[in-house]
Design a protein around this motif. Structure first.
Motif, short mmCIF file in Angstrom:
data_model
loop_
_atom_site.label_atom_id
_atom_site.label_comp_id
_atom_site.label_asym_id
_atom_site.label_seq_id
_atom_site.Cartn_x
_atom_site.Cartn_y
_atom_site.Cartn_z
N ILE A 276 -6.92 7.87 -38.31
CA ILE A 276 -6.18 7.33 -37.16
C ILE A 276 -5.56 8.48 -36.36
O ILE A 276 -5.65 8.51 -35.13
CB ILE A 276 -5.13 6.31 -37.62
CG1 ILE A 276 -5.83 5.04 -38.12
CG2 ILE A 276 -4.14 5.98 -36.50
CD1 ILE A 276 -4.92 4.04 -38.84
N GLU A 277 -4.95 9.44 -37.06
CA GLU A 277 -4.32 10.58 -36.37
C GLU A 277 -5.34 11.42 -35.61
O GLU A 277 -5.02 11.96 -34.56
CB GLU A 277 -3.57 11.46 -37.38
CG GLU A 277 -2.28 10.83 -37.87
CD GLU A 277 -1.62 11.64 -38.98
OE1 GLU A 277 -2.06 12.79 -39.24
OE2 GLU A 277 -0.67 11.12 -39.58
N ARG A 278 -6.56 11.50 -36.11
CA ARG A 278 -7.61 12.26 -35.43
C ARG A 278 -8.23 11.47 -34.28
O ARG A 278 -9.09 11.97 -33.58
CB ARG A 278 -8.70 12.66 -36.43
CG ARG A 278 -8.21 13.71 -37.41
CD ARG A 278 -9.22 14.06 -38.47
NE ARG A 278 -10.47 14.55 -37.91
CZ ARG A 278 -11.59 14.68 -38.60
NH1 ARG A 278 -11.61 14.33 -39.88
NH2 ARG A 278 -12.67 15.14 -38.04
N GLY A 279 -7.83 10.22 -34.14
CA GLY A 279 -8.34 9.40 -33.04
C GLY A 279 -9.71 8.82 -33.29
O GLY A 279 -10.39 8.39 -32.36
N LEU A 280 -10.13 8.77 -34.56
CA LEU A 280 -11.45 8.25 -34.89
C LEU A 280 -11.42 6.75 -35.17
O LEU A 280 -12.43 6.07 -35.04
CB LEU A 280 -12.03 8.99 -36.10
CG LEU A 280 -12.13 10.51 -35.95
CD1 LEU A 280 -12.64 11.14 -37.24
CD2 LEU A 280 -12.98 10.89 -34.76
N VAL A 281 -10.25 6.26 -35.56
CA VAL A 281 -10.06 4.84 -35.88
C VAL A 281 -8.77 4.40 -35.23
O VAL A 281 -7.81 5.17 -35.14
CB VAL A 281 -9.97 4.63 -37.42
CG1 VAL A 281 -9.62 3.20 -37.77
CG2 VAL A 281 -11.27 5.05 -38.10
N LYS A 282 -8.78 3.16 -34.74
CA LYS A 282 -7.53 2.59 -34.25
C LYS A 282 -7.32 1.25 -34.93
O LYS A 282 -8.26 0.58 -35.36
CB LYS A 282 -7.52 2.45 -32.73
CG LYS A 282 -8.47 1.42 -32.18
CD LYS A 282 -8.35 1.35 -30.67
CE LYS A 282 -9.31 0.31 -30.12
NZ LYS A 282 -9.20 0.18 -28.68
N LEU A 283 -6.08 0.89 -35.05
CA LEU A 283 -5.70 -0.36 -35.70
C LEU A 283 -5.45 -1.40 -34.62
O LEU A 283 -4.60 -1.21 -33.75
CB LEU A 283 -4.44 -0.15 -36.55
CG LEU A 283 -3.95 -1.32 -37.37
CD1 LEU A 283 -5.00 -1.75 -38.37
CD2 LEU A 283 -2.67 -0.95 -38.09
N GLY A 284 -6.21 -2.47 -34.65
CA GLY A 284 -6.06 -3.54 -33.67
C GLY A 284 -5.39 -4.75 -34.30
O GLY A 284 -5.66 -5.10 -35.45
N ASN A 285 -4.52 -5.40 -33.56
CA ASN A 285 -3.83 -6.60 -34.04
C ASN A 285 -4.52 -7.83 -33.47
O ASN A 285 -4.54 -8.04 -32.27
CB ASN A 285 -2.37 -6.55 -33.62
CG ASN A 285 -1.57 -7.71 -34.17
OD1 ASN A 285 -2.13 -8.69 -34.65
ND2 ASN A 285 -0.26 -7.59 -34.12
N PHE A 286 -5.07 -8.64 -34.35
CA PHE A 286 -5.77 -9.84 -33.94
C PHE A 286 -5.13 -11.07 -34.58
O PHE A 286 -5.81 -12.01 -34.98
CB PHE A 286 -7.25 -9.76 -34.32
CG PHE A 286 -7.96 -8.67 -33.59
CD1 PHE A 286 -8.43 -8.86 -32.31
CD2 PHE A 286 -8.15 -7.43 -34.18
CE1 PHE A 286 -9.08 -7.85 -31.62
CE2 PHE A 286 -8.79 -6.41 -33.51
CZ PHE A 286 -9.26 -6.62 -32.23
N ALA A 287 -3.82 -11.06 -34.67
CA ALA A 287 -3.10 -12.14 -35.35
C ALA A 287 -3.28 -13.48 -34.66
O ALA A 287 -3.17 -14.53 -35.29
CB ALA A 287 -1.61 -11.81 -35.44
#
Length: 121
Positions: A50-61
């Motif tokens: 995440i810090e490297r910008g390779l993955v992001k956390l999406g909220n789909f609640a």
């Protein structure tokens, strides 16, 4: 020693990116189980990605499937995974060739021993 550690880390990152691309809704707990690592180690790995910008956390609640959160590969993550695929494949092919040579040597050794044991005194 450091290069072996780096290889293990790169392999883990590659496997995480591969699984996330296929299953963005997977939980960290399930991901850790599938990869055979502890939850803490996986969490550390996810933070790094995440810090490297390779993955992001999406909220789909609010989705009808109630996924909650999903880990999405960013365009940079997709590109990085593609380059990692080639390196991973090269490393695994080298490991395969080394293992194949070792197996052949052991088979020759075992065959030689059997011949000596079967030879008349």
């Amino acid at each position: 020693m450091a290069s072996k550690h780096l290889e293990h880390t790169e392999d883990l990152h590659f496997r995480v990116l591969k699984l996330l691309q296929d299953r963005p809704d997977i939980s960290q707990r399930e991901l850790a189980q599938r990869l055979g690592v502890s939850n803490g180690k996986l969490h550390y790995c996810m933070r790094a990605l995440i810090e490297r910008g390779l993955v992001k956390l999406g909220n789909f609640a609010h989705s009808k499937h109630h996924l909650g959160y999903a880990y999405l590969l960013t365009p940079a993550g997709i590109a990085h995974k593609a380059s990692m695929t080639s390196k991973f494949l090269q490393r695994k092919m080298a490991e395969y060739e080394a293992l194949k040579s070792e197996i052949q040597a052991l088979q020759r050794e075992a065959t030689g021993r059997r011949r000596l044991e079967q030879a008349p005194p």
